[in-house]
Design an enzyme around this catalytic site. Structure first.
Site, PDB file in Angstrom:
ATOM      1  N   ASN A   1      46.362  35.779  35.896  1.00  0.00           N
ATOM      2  CA  ASN A   1      45.169  36.443  36.966  1.00  0.00           C
ATOM      3  C   ASN A   1      44.535  37.419  35.858  1.00  0.00           C
ATOM      4  O   ASN A   1      44.733  37.697  34.706  1.00  0.00           O
ATOM      5  CB  ASN A   1      45.958  37.482  37.733  1.00  0.00           C
ATOM      6  CG  ASN A   1      45.256  38.145  38.540  1.00  0.00           C
ATOM      7  OD1 ASN A   1      44.288  37.484  39.135  1.00  0.00           O
ATOM      8  ND2 ASN A   1      45.606  39.442  38.758  1.00  0.00           N
TER       9      ASN A   1
ATOM     10  N   HIS B   1      42.422  40.939  35.825  1.00  0.00           N
ATOM     11  CA  HIS B   1      42.326  42.208  36.745  1.00  0.00           C
ATOM     12  C   HIS B   1      41.230  43.114  36.300  1.00  0.00           C
ATOM     13  O   HIS B   1      41.334  43.368  35.110  1.00  0.00           O
ATOM     14  CB  HIS B   1      43.650  42.958  36.832  1.00  0.00           C
ATOM     15  CG  HIS B   1      43.782  43.954  37.760  1.00  0.00           C
ATOM     16  ND1 HIS B   1      43.926  43.901  39.072  1.00  0.00           N
ATOM     17  CD2 HIS B   1      43.825  45.342  37.371  1.00  0.00           C
ATOM     18  CE1 HIS B   1      43.750  45.051  39.508  1.00  0.00           C
ATOM     19  NE2 HIS B   1      43.978  46.119  38.563  1.00  0.00           N
TER      20      HIS B   1
HETATM   21  C1  GRF Z   1      37.076  40.182  39.341  1.00  0.00           C
HETATM   22  O1  GRF Z   1      36.648  41.561  38.810  1.00  0.00           O
HETATM   23  C2  GRF Z   1      38.244  40.106  39.252  1.00  0.00           C
HETATM   24  O2  GRF Z   1      39.310  40.605  38.200  1.00  0.00           O
HETATM   25  C3  GRF Z   1      38.781  40.555  40.605  1.00  0.00           C
HETATM   26  O3  GRF Z   1      37.921  39.960  41.506  1.00  0.00           O
HETATM   27  C4  GRF Z   1      36.649  39.717  40.602  1.00  0.00           C
HETATM   28  C5  GRF Z   1      36.122  38.340  41.056  1.00  0.00           C
HETATM   29  O4  GRF Z   1      34.823  38.257  40.824  1.00  0.00           O
HETATM   30  N1  GRF Z   1      40.219  40.284  40.935  1.00  0.00           N
HETATM   31  P1  GRF Z   1      33.972  36.721  41.213  1.00  0.00           P
HETATM   32  O5  GRF Z   1      34.383  36.612  42.427  1.00  0.00           O
HETATM   33  O6  GRF Z   1      34.591  35.810  40.203  1.00  0.00           O
HETATM   34  O7  GRF Z   1      32.552  37.275  40.837  1.00  0.00           O
END
Ligand code: GRF
Length: 186
Positions: free
Chosen positions: A106, A108
């Site tokens: 993941n 984050h």
């Molecule tokens: C990222 O900041 C990820 O860490 C978080 O959601 C965002 C996803 O961005 N959990 P995207 O949809 O890939 O633009």
């Protein structure tokens, strides 16, 4: 055609991290989302199979175990051996981590263990930290608590909004996650 276990990317949003993984030529074989979202269009544009396992069809109380089982079946059907969550907003039940121990990653948008959860950027701003960042980690049953693989800091500017700060963090995630995943797969 490779016989290696396949890499799946799970997303819920704009899919810009998925796009970065594809841009860096990670061997993404399968995309799964929990809601209609741009990630499905990105997969289609790259000729990658994508399925929607819609969380809203798992009842008002959300049948987490049933949802997890359906996603696991979809992953098993495609021979998936590594899962990269990239903005996936549904929390899985324990069966996911039992089926793919240490193989669910993941990204984050905070420096874990600070600011876990769905509003990491908002929470960091509200706390008033001057530096936040992003974390790539192994996902475990406890949300945002698995072993950390890599982190990068991002400065918070005085005039930042949640949107401006999150976009700067995502710009870093789009570089960090592909490189960590590439090493993880090698
Ligand atoms: C990222 O900041 C990820 O860490 C978080 O959601 C965002 C996803 O961005 N959990 P995207 O949809 O890939 O633009």
């Amino acid at each position: 055609m490779s016989s290696e276990p396949a890499l799946a990317v799970l997303a819920s949003g704009s899919g810009s991290i998925l796009e970065a993984l594809l841009g860096e030529r990670l061997p993404v074989a399968f995309v799964l989302t929990d809601r209609p979202c741009r990630a499905l269009e990105i997969a289609a544009a790259h000729g990658i199979e994508a399925v929607l396992v819609e969380r809203t069809s798992f009842g008002p109380g959300f049948d987490r175990a049933g949802y997890t089982d359906q996603v696991l079946a979809a992953l098993a059907d495609r021979g998936v051996g590594t899962v990269a969550m990239a903005g996936f907003m549904t929390v899985f039940g324990p069966a996911m981590f039992a089926a793919l121990p240490g193989r669910v990653l993941n990204t984050h948008p905070s420096l874990l263990p600070a600011f876990p959860g769905a509003h990491a950027v908002r929470d960091a701003l509200a706390y008033g930290v001057k530096v936040t960042g992003c974390t790539v980690h192994v996902a475990t049953v406890e949300v945002d608590h698995g072993p950390i693989l890599a982190q990068e800091p991002v400065r918070v500017f005085p005039d930042d909004t949640e949107a401006t700060l999150h976009e700067r963090i995502k710009a870093v995630e789009r570089v960090l996650y592909p490189s960590v995943l590439r090493e993880f797969l090698s």
